[in-house]
Design an enzyme around this catalytic site. Structure first.
Site, mmCIF file in Angstrom:
data_model
loop_
_atom_site.group_PDB
_atom_site.id
_atom_site.type_symbol
_atom_site.label_atom_id
_atom_site.label_comp_id
_atom_site.label_asym_id
_atom_site.label_seq_id
_atom_site.Cartn_x
_atom_site.Cartn_y
_atom_site.Cartn_z
ATOM 1 N N ARG A 22 0.819 -1.212 0.000
ATOM 2 C CA ARG A 22 0.000 0.000 0.000
ATOM 3 C C ARG A 22 0.856 1.268 0.000
ATOM 4 O O ARG A 22 0.438 2.296 -0.547
ATOM 5 C CB ARG A 22 -0.949 -0.007 1.208
ATOM 6 C CG ARG A 22 -2.113 -0.955 0.995
ATOM 7 C CD ARG A 22 -3.010 -1.021 2.191
ATOM 8 N NE ARG A 22 -4.256 -1.674 1.826
ATOM 9 C CZ ARG A 22 -5.174 -2.065 2.701
ATOM 10 N NH1 ARG A 22 -4.977 -1.872 3.990
ATOM 11 N NH2 ARG A 22 -6.279 -2.639 2.300
ATOM 12 N N LYS A 43 -15.026 -17.616 4.526
ATOM 13 C CA LYS A 43 -16.480 -17.639 4.734
ATOM 14 C C LYS A 43 -17.309 -17.277 3.514
ATOM 15 O O LYS A 43 -17.021 -16.308 2.830
ATOM 16 C CB LYS A 43 -16.825 -16.635 5.830
ATOM 17 C CG LYS A 43 -16.414 -17.049 7.216
ATOM 18 C CD LYS A 43 -16.988 -16.016 8.142
ATOM 19 C CE LYS A 43 -16.601 -16.196 9.572
ATOM 20 N NZ LYS A 43 -16.824 -14.903 10.259
ATOM 21 N N GLY A 101 -6.889 -8.802 0.815
ATOM 22 C CA GLY A 101 -5.593 -8.716 1.472
ATOM 23 C C GLY A 101 -4.794 -10.003 1.395
ATOM 24 O O GLY A 101 -3.595 -9.987 1.107
ATOM 25 N N GLY A 156 -12.236 -5.201 1.385
ATOM 26 C CA GLY A 156 -13.660 -4.885 1.495
ATOM 27 C C GLY A 156 -14.107 -3.843 0.477
ATOM 28 O O GLY A 156 -15.202 -3.948 -0.079
HETATM 29 N N1 ADP Z 1 -9.700 -24.738 4.280
HETATM 30 C C1 ADP Z 1 -9.584 -23.708 5.096
HETATM 31 N N2 ADP Z 1 -9.777 -23.842 6.425
HETATM 32 C C2 ADP Z 1 -9.634 -22.784 7.247
HETATM 33 N N3 ADP Z 1 -9.318 -21.545 6.855
HETATM 34 C C3 ADP Z 1 -9.106 -21.361 5.544
HETATM 35 C C4 ADP Z 1 -9.227 -22.406 4.599
HETATM 36 N N4 ADP Z 1 -8.960 -21.903 3.390
HETATM 37 C C5 ADP Z 1 -8.661 -20.596 3.554
HETATM 38 N N5 ADP Z 1 -8.751 -20.260 4.846
HETATM 39 C C6 ADP Z 1 -8.440 -18.963 5.452
HETATM 40 O O1 ADP Z 1 -9.145 -17.918 4.857
HETATM 41 C C7 ADP Z 1 -8.468 -16.715 5.179
HETATM 42 C C8 ADP Z 1 -8.617 -15.699 4.098
HETATM 43 O O2 ADP Z 1 -9.948 -15.425 3.863
HETATM 44 P P1 ADP Z 1 -10.440 -14.031 3.325
HETATM 45 O O3 ADP Z 1 -10.181 -12.986 4.364
HETATM 46 O O4 ADP Z 1 -11.839 -14.232 2.882
HETATM 47 O O5 ADP Z 1 -9.490 -13.776 2.057
HETATM 48 P P2 ADP Z 1 -9.029 -12.395 1.408
HETATM 49 O O6 ADP Z 1 -8.336 -11.596 2.483
HETATM 50 O O7 ADP Z 1 -8.105 -12.758 0.289
HETATM 51 O O8 ADP Z 1 -10.323 -11.747 0.951
HETATM 52 C C9 ADP Z 1 -7.010 -17.066 5.384
HETATM 53 O O9 ADP Z 1 -6.609 -16.679 6.667
HETATM 54 C C10 ADP Z 1 -7.000 -18.589 5.224
HETATM 55 O O10 ADP Z 1 -6.179 -19.239 6.173
HETATM 56 O O1 X15 Z 2 -7.387 -2.821 5.417
HETATM 57 C C1 X15 Z 2 -8.443 -2.309 5.049
HETATM 58 O O2 X15 Z 2 -9.497 -3.009 4.564
HETATM 59 P P1 X15 Z 2 -9.428 -4.589 4.136
HETATM 60 O O3 X15 Z 2 -9.085 -5.388 5.389
HETATM 61 O O4 X15 Z 2 -10.818 -4.871 3.648
HETATM 62 O O5 X15 Z 2 -8.399 -4.740 3.052
HETATM 63 C C2 X15 Z 2 -8.655 -0.822 5.019
HETATM 64 O O6 X15 Z 2 -7.495 -0.131 5.457
HETATM 65 C C3 X15 Z 2 -9.884 -0.424 5.815
HETATM 66 O O7 X15 Z 2 -9.700 -0.721 7.161
HETATM 67 P P2 X15 Z 2 -10.960 -0.912 8.106
HETATM 68 O O8 X15 Z 2 -11.659 -2.185 7.666
HETATM 69 O O9 X15 Z 2 -10.428 -0.991 9.524
HETATM 70 O O10 X15 Z 2 -11.866 0.282 7.911
#
Ligand code: ADP
Ligand code: X15
Length: 395
Positions: A35, A197, A353, A376
């Site tokens: 970033r 999820k 992320g 998000g």
């Molecule tokens: N089979 C699984 N069991 C448990 N957790 C999982 C599995 N597959 C992926 N994850 C978890 O999902 C998380 C990421 O999900 P998410 O936040 O939705 O992705 P992104 O940040 O790319 O949008 C990671 O921490 C990963 O460990």
């Molecule tokens: O890391 C961020 O969003 P993300 O976790 O959806 O990538 C942004 O900096 C927004 O942070 P926030 O979800 O605490 O408002």
């Protein structure tokens, strides 16, 4: 919406909202600088014009007062190194110190303000607080795409106090690339959804069913589909209340002629750890007390074949618990296929992320078309929601 290219910043102080919400380790070192790197061209353009830059950002989710681990002073050295000059720092984002340091800024100089969220007024979108921020600069630049889905003081409310308000290069590029995928994508268009999820991504999945040719579902969210279809998933991630919905999505995909592709096999583990015992089993045949932590080899092959021949690829969410190297193979395999699709002339957009850090850690950041700085924010934009940070820039 006007962009920074519409303005000459000579002699002007730009108040720039950046998203420097970067991960720090226990020693307060930056572990992923994506970033920060992304914001450099915007800052450079302003300095090169003969302007000065006042940078404001949040970091983490502090409770509304100063907290050492969320201080933006930890970024001063990195920024100074990057720009080859001392970056000044104000220990509060509003008030007399920030005001006098901003007023003293000379052409080509940079001032970083302390974490905006050390004031509750930031997330509340408080107008008086936004006004205090606004007195620091002459022109407002919003380059914080990652935070554009928040109607906060610095991302949205502050804009009304400026005659000149523009988007930075990150903001413009993010919107342009998201549009490229959503409107008239070259086909075949494949979306790969993963992560933990379904509930986080349900709206975007539904939206994508109207746009894509192939919808690949992997990662933790796939086990809810598997269980809903009558499979055994052991202790794998499950959202019981989303089982009916997952079947509905399968039906909707069929009705719309979308090829919805689910995993054929999975790597099951007897513990949630990198050192767990593991074995490959067919989807829906996970042993009791074991859990699926990655997609299996047949799935990697199936997903990769579809991805590699796609002309547009959108990827959000890892295929397994990639934080454990033993269960990162599926995510790596898909990353390679995305690179291949790009090398074959396709357009690839990576959002979220975790997917972004997976791509960057593998050294593939430059081998895909665009890695979004938004998690998000990108999802909300793609769901069709209006982003307050973007709306505030519209005249
Ligand atoms: N089979 C699984 N069991 C448990 N957790 C999982 C599995 N597959 C992926 N994850 C978890 O999902 C998380 C990421 O999900 P998410 O936040 O939705 O992705 P992104 O940040 O790319 O949008 C990671 O921490 C990963 O460990
Ligand atoms: O890391 C961020 O969003 P993300 O976790 O959806 O990538 C942004 O900096 C927004 O942070 P926030 O979800 O605490 O408002």
């Amino acid at each position: 919406m006007r962009t920074i290219d519409d303005i000459n910043f000579k002699g002007k102080k730009a108040l720039i909202r950046v998203d420097f919400n970067v991960p720090l380790n226990e020693k307060y070192e930056i572990t992923d600088d994506t970033r920060i790197k992304a914001a450099v061209p915007t800052i450079k353009k302003i300095l090169d014009d003969g302007g000065s830059a006042i940078l404001m950002s949040h970091l983490g989710r502090p409770k509304g007062g100063p907290e050492e681990k969320f201080s933006l002073k930890h970024l001063v050295k990195e920024l100074s190194d990057r720009f080859g000059k001392e970056v000044k720092f104000a220990s509060d984002c509003v008030g007399s110190e920030a005001e006098s340091k901003a007023a003293e800024l000379k052409e080509g100089e940079i001032l970083l303000l302390e974490n905006l969220r050390f004031h509750n007024e930031e997330t509340k979108g408080d107008e008086a607080f936004a006004k205090k921020l606004s007195v620091l600069g002459d022109i407002y630049v919003n380059d914080a795409f990652g935070t554009a889905h928040r109607a906060h003081a610095s991302t949205s409310i502050v804009a009304q106090f400026f005659e000149e308000k523009v988007s930075g290069y990150v903001m413009s590029a993010e919107l342009e690339n998201a549009e490229k995928v959503l409107n008239n994508p070259e086909r075949p268009f494949t979306a790969i959804m993963g992560g933990a999820k379904i509930s986080d991504k349900i709206l975007i999945i539904e939206k994508l069913l109207d746009k894509v040719d192939n919808l690949i579902i992997g990662g933790g969210m796939s086990y809810t589909f598997s269980k809903a279809k009558g499979g055994k998933i052991g202790n794998s991630l499950l959202e019981e209340d989303k089982m009916d919905l997952s079947l509905e999505l399968v039906e909707k995909a069929k009705a719309k002629g979308v090829n919805l592709i689910l995993p054929l096999d999975t790597v099951e583990a007897d513990d949630f750890s990198n050192d767990a015992n593991k074995k490959v089993v067919k989807s829906g045949e996970i042993d009791d007390n074991w859990e699926g932590l990655d997609i299996g080899p047949d799935t990697i092959k199936l997903f990769a074949e579809t991805v590699a021949k796609s002309k547009t690829v959108l990827w959000n969410g890892p295929m397994g618990v990639f934080e454990f190297p033993a269960f990162a193979v599926g995510t790596e395999g898909i990353a390679e296929a995305v690179v291949q699709a790009t090398e074959n002339g396709g357009f690839s957009l990576i959002g979220g992320g975790d997917s972004a850090s997976a791509i960057n850690n593998l050294g593939y950041g430059d081998k895909v078309s665009y890695v979004s700085t938004g998690g998000g924010a990108l999802l909300e934009y793609m769901e069709g929601k209006e982003l307050p940070g973007v709306k505030a820039l519209e005249n």
